[in-house]
Design an enzyme around this catalytic site. Structure first.
Site, short mmCIF file in Angstrom:
data_model
loop_
_atom_site.label_atom_id
_atom_site.label_comp_id
_atom_site.label_asym_id
_atom_site.label_seq_id
_atom_site.Cartn_x
_atom_site.Cartn_y
_atom_site.Cartn_z
N GLY A 264 0.62 -1.21 -0.06
CA GLY A 264 -0.02 0.04 -0.05
C GLY A 264 0.82 1.46 0.05
O GLY A 264 2.02 1.03 -0.18
N HIS A 265 0.15 2.49 0.44
CA HIS A 265 0.97 3.62 0.26
C HIS A 265 1.16 4.09 1.47
O HIS A 265 1.54 5.48 1.71
CB HIS A 265 0.04 4.59 -0.74
CG HIS A 265 0.00 4.30 -2.18
ND1 HIS A 265 -0.56 5.03 -3.24
CD2 HIS A 265 0.63 3.34 -2.92
CE1 HIS A 265 -0.36 4.45 -4.32
NE2 HIS A 265 0.18 3.53 -4.06
N GLY A 266 0.89 3.42 2.60
CA GLY A 266 1.15 3.87 4.02
C GLY A 266 -0.03 4.37 4.63
O GLY A 266 -1.13 4.29 4.08
#
EC number: 3.2.1.15
Length: 423
Positions: A264-266
């Site tokens: 994911g992107h955090g």
């Protein structure tokens, strides 16, 4: 004879007294029992089973039955359990509208699949699949699975097929204007876009949610928080193609604890200030999280030209493993086909604490503060940071238009342009 009559009279009185005493004891015991019973709510919850309203659970469209069952549940004057048994249901776009007369518990034990036919959204709001709207004292759980069947939507996304126009895609579950909300024990898979969104809600508890979608699925944020106050998110495992948790404008009092994120992107505050808008986010706590293989760890992202603030934010007790940007503030965020030019205004970023963050960075720059020239980031504090390169070696930091300090000596990589606080 007179003596015998007198004796009989006294015996009668004694028996009567004893009988009266026994009666009073029995009545007293009965009254105590009634008093105990009065302390119990023996009017059990009303159970509304979608199967009783025509849902067959055979993988075919059960939308009408779900809607009928909801209308009955929401109109009940007694607390209601809205039951979805352990079968497979197919649902088209559906709105569960409130307000309801009493509190409702939605127990999803089975599998709910979204229609894979995009035309089912023709003439309807393409941003929603399952919408819970204006319902107070709502609880949703049950351990079941909600599957958005998102592949068709992903294949028709402008981020996958550059020749297509960018259009809205549905959020799997949206909670809008709900107060005193609990969402627990659910599995959410392959959403068309965002998996679960909390919009203008208050007093929300979210726990034990498992979210998964492929790493390349576009815009599939795990949990999205917008315009929402006092929300606690805990013990969630999130694997997506976008932010595991995104916190955007109007949100205040957001806590995220014991979060596992990756891919994911955090976890992101933002994006904020797009299209020169005013945005406000404050009082955010991210405590105890594990990031693995994500493109970002803890991120704040804002567009140039916006206004407002992101402030009073704490990121602490976090482990990073092979994360490309473990710590990042990006005030030059630009998710656009057209280039974003420098603007004179920006969303102010201040009072940010990074504490007890360790692990490995997939890139050379483990700490990156890319702030606005016109509205620099300030009051940024780092304490007990230890980030190294994945595979070994020293990581670096990068700073632009930021006033930041460190608390104590244990901060690696060594900050650039640093003011050391005297504690």
């Amino acid at each position: 004879m007179a003596f015998l009559k007198l004796l009989a009279f006294f015996l009668f009185v004694i028996v009567a007294i004893e009988a009266s005493s026994s009666y009073e004891k029995k009545m007293g015991a009965m009254m105590e029992s009634f008093d105990l019973l009065a302390g119990f709510d023996y009017s059990d919850k009303v159970v509304i089973n979608v199967g009783d309203y025509g849902a067959k659970g055979d993988g075919k469209d059960d939308s009408e039955a779900f809607e009928k069952a909801w209308k009955v549940a929401c109109s009940s004057s007694k607390p209601v359990t809205y039951m979805v048994p352990n079968y497979k249901y197919l649902l088209k776009p559906l709105t569960f509208s409130g307000p309801c007369k009493s509190n409702v518990s939605v127990m999803i034990e089975g599998l709910i699949d979204a229609s894979s036919d995009l035309s089912d959204w023709d003439g309807k709001n393409r941003r929603h699949w399952l919408l819970f709207d204006e319902i107070n004292d709502l609880e949703v759980g049950g351990g079941g699975t909600i599957n958005g069947n998102g592949k068709t939507w992903w294949d028709n996304s402008c981020k996958i097929n550059k020749s297509l126009p960018c259009r809205d895609a549905p959020t799997a579950i949206t909670f809008s204007k709900c107060k005193n909300l609990k969402v627990n024990d659910l599995n959410i898979r392959n959403s068309q876009q965002i998996h679960v969104s909390f919009e203008r809600c208050s007093k929300v508890q979210v726990s034990r949610i498992s979210i998964s979608a492929p790493e390349k699925s576009p815009n599939t944020d795990g949990i999205h928080v917008t315009g929402t106050q006092d929300i606690d998110i805990s013990n969630c495992v999130i694997e997506t193609g976008d932010d595991c948790i995104s916190i955007v404008s109007g949100s205040q009092g957001v806590k995220a604890m014991n979060i596992t994120c990756g891919p994911g992107h955090g976890i992101s505050v933002g994006s904020l200030g797009a299209h020169k808008s005013e945005a406000h986010v404050s009082d955010v706590l991210v405590d105890t999280a594990n990031f693995s293989g994500t493109s970002n760890g803890v991120r704040i992202k804002t567009w140039q030209g916006g206004s407002g603030y992101a402030k009073n934010i704490i990121f602490q007790n976090i482990n990073m493993k092979n994360v490309r940007n473990p710590i990042i503030i990006d005030q030059d965020y630009c998710d656009s086909k057209k280039p974003c030019h420098e603007q004179k205004s920006a969303v102010e970023v201040s009072n940010i604490l990074y504490k007890n963050i360790k692990g490995t960075s997939a890139s050379e720059i483990a700490v990156n503060f890319e702030c606005s020239k016109s509205v620099p980031c300030h009051d940024i504090v780092l304490e007990n940071i230890n980030l190294v390169r994945e595979g070994g070696g020293a990581a670096k930091s990068s700073c632009k238009n930021v006033k930041w300090t460190r608390k104590g000596d244990q901060v690696f990589p060594v900050p650039c342009d640093i003011d050391i606080m005297d504690y």
